[in-house]
Scaffold this active site. Structure first.
Site, mmCIF file in Angstrom:
data_model
loop_
_atom_site.group_PDB
_atom_site.id
_atom_site.type_symbol
_atom_site.label_atom_id
_atom_site.label_comp_id
_atom_site.label_asym_id
_atom_site.label_seq_id
_atom_site.Cartn_x
_atom_site.Cartn_y
_atom_site.Cartn_z
ATOM 1 C CG ASP A 28 -0.569 -0.158 2.590
ATOM 2 O OD1 ASP A 28 0.550 -1.371 2.866
ATOM 3 O OD2 ASP A 28 -0.141 0.847 2.899
ATOM 4 C CE1 TYR A 148 3.227 -0.617 12.122
ATOM 5 C CE2 TYR A 148 1.201 0.653 11.441
ATOM 6 C CZ TYR A 148 2.573 -0.520 11.612
ATOM 7 O OH TYR A 148 2.771 -1.318 10.274
ATOM 8 C CE LYS A 178 2.598 -4.044 9.158
ATOM 9 N NZ LYS A 178 2.473 -3.537 7.366
#
Length: 268
Positions: A28, A148, A178
């Site tokens: 992406d 994140y 993730k």
């Protein structure tokens, strides 16, 4: 009930049903970074990682018709719903640019959402994650949350920050999370133990050597990760097919990083 069954069927095209592990290749980056090396001929690169044994790729909606090859080994499709560019005043501010319904129409097997925990726009991003999770539950669509810790004064590799980010993804409905590798088996084990859904490790920026990538993958798996979601360190590798295969050896075949490195250096 139909949503639960739909998720179960679709997620088998993203996660190996035999061991519960996965090799995902995010592609992406064309939105955030532009037409970088490895993504110019994206259909070719997708074919290479598919032949290397990747379970799925992550792309934006405009790339689906371009990247669908119609030949070669099949591979799972994860549609990325979030975006920002490096030219933005705040690249950490991820906005939604696609929907779950679009993903269904495009034949996706899962969707992904990016959240920067600790950023100035965290609240908006969390609200969007919760909303997408609800829609995914209704439509039977698996959700990969890219979680994140990013913001002023935040160490994005700190185990407590990474553990929090991963847990938030699970708490708000993600099926897979993730996140960043924290640097050691001991610290990353705290991340995986604190997250009740499968955790896959991010590859991050291009590393200095393939050996560094393979070492990280081995440590992450030893710490309880269920696979990887590695982009640049695969599609910008000298040989993306062999790099994918080397990583898949660790993730799916319990190979050591040295065994995977020997394969990578072989003449095959």
């Amino acid at each position: 009930m139909s949503g639960v069954i739909g998720k179960r069927i679709r997620i088998e095209r993203v996660i190996n049903r035999e061991n519960g592990n996965t090799v995902i290749v995010p592609m992406d980056h064309g939105v955030s970074l532009g037409p970088i090396h490895g993504l110019i001929d994206i259909a070719k690169t997708i074919n290479e990682v598919a032949e290397g044994g990747a379970n799925a790729v992550v792309v934006h909606k405009g790339i689906v018709p371009i990247g669908h090859r119609g030949y070669g080994k099949d591979i799972g499709l994860i549609l990325h719903l979030s975006a920002s560019t490096k030219l933005s005043p705040d690249p950490n501010n991820k906005v939604l640019v696609a929907t779950v319904e679009e993903a269904i129409k495009l034949g996706a097997d899962a969707v992904s959402v990016h959240v920067n925990v600790g950023s100035e726009t965290e609240a908006n991003q969390l609200e969007k994650l919760g909303r997408i999770a609800k829609e995914c539950a209704e439509w039977g669509m698996p959700l990969l949350a890219m979680m994140y810790p990013r913001g002023n004064g935040i160490n994005q590799f700190d185990e407590k920050a990474v553990s929090l980010a991963a847990r938030v993804g699970a708490e708000l409905g993600a099926d897979i999370v993730k996140t960043n590798f924290t640097g050691s088996v001991e610290s990353f084990k705290k991340v995986t133990e604190g997250c009740p859904v499968p955790v896959v490790v991010a590859g991050g920026e291009k590393m200095d050597s393939p050996e560094d990538v393979l070492k990280m993958v081995e440590m992450a798996m030893d710490a309880g990760a269920r696979g990887v979601a590695i982009g640049r360190n695969i599609f910008q590798a000298e040989n993306p097919r062999k790099m994918t295969k080397a990583i898949a050896m660790i993730v799916h075949e319990n190979a050591t990083y040295k065994e995977a490195l020997d394969y990578l250096k072989s003449e095959e």
